[in-house]
Enzyme design. Sequence first.
Site: not given
Length: 311
Positions: A101-103, A154
Amino acid sequence: MKNIGIIVYPEFQVLGLAICAAFECANHQAGGEAVYAISLLSEHGGPVPSSAGFGVETTAFDERQFDTLIVLGDTIIRSMPPALVDYLRHAHPGTRRVCSVCTGSFALAEAGLLDGRRATTHWFHAKQFQQAYPRVRVEDDRIFINDGEVWTSAGMSAGVDLALALVEKDLGGEIARKVAKQLVLYHRRAGGQSQFSVMQELEPKTDRIQAALTYAKQNLKSDLSVDDLAYAANLSPRQFSRVFHAETGQSPAKAIENLRVESARLMMEAGRHSMDAVATSTGFGDRERMRRAFLRAFGQPPQVIQRANRA
């Protein structure tokens, strides 16, 4: 029972935990039989502080096998703990799916799990991600990407879309739709959907221009001439055109076309509408006019995007 391991580390972004709700609701929708069991994992176990200041209780990495591992992200780029990266490397061969998730994608890339694969992350960090890991095929304009057994998403809210896609893969589209409804989501966003919004990118500075854009979005089927938009903004047509361009950097005609393209793309992602129906509903009037607009916006005709969404 599918064991879901969610990996956290100090200062992880707490919003990422929202993905737990998708699996929890899926258990409710699956006829009373628990399908998913969720564990929070960390290097040392015990309480791990989140970005919000409070901690969550976790279990230390061990030899347990998980159906799915998900690495949560953060709002900044920080060095991932070496033990976390080693855990991913060793756990990956026996895990059906590995996700971020994300980074959290930085952890997967550091472990070498994204080499030669398509992946995404938050658009704000995508350039840095590509520079740090040139062997990854970064696509910075996607909500989430599934490349084999590896999934990346993202920003934080996109993790919920990824979780819904995992539920759909496991339990079917009907249960995924019921879960989305239970979570009060309009619909599950497809992975190919853009991270960006035309309304956000235009960023009007005054209420008058905002009012004109809101009117346009609510009346895409209409012609939406400059006179119509100027009337909604309570300005003369000449004054409206000048102010609109000064605030948004675009002409009214270009902005309306972008709104129609975005609306058409969302219709394609939300259901199996015919091209004629999409063109009519979004104000293009005919398929050829819509095709030319898609080529200008994406470099591809709408048929290509529709086929990709269906796939």
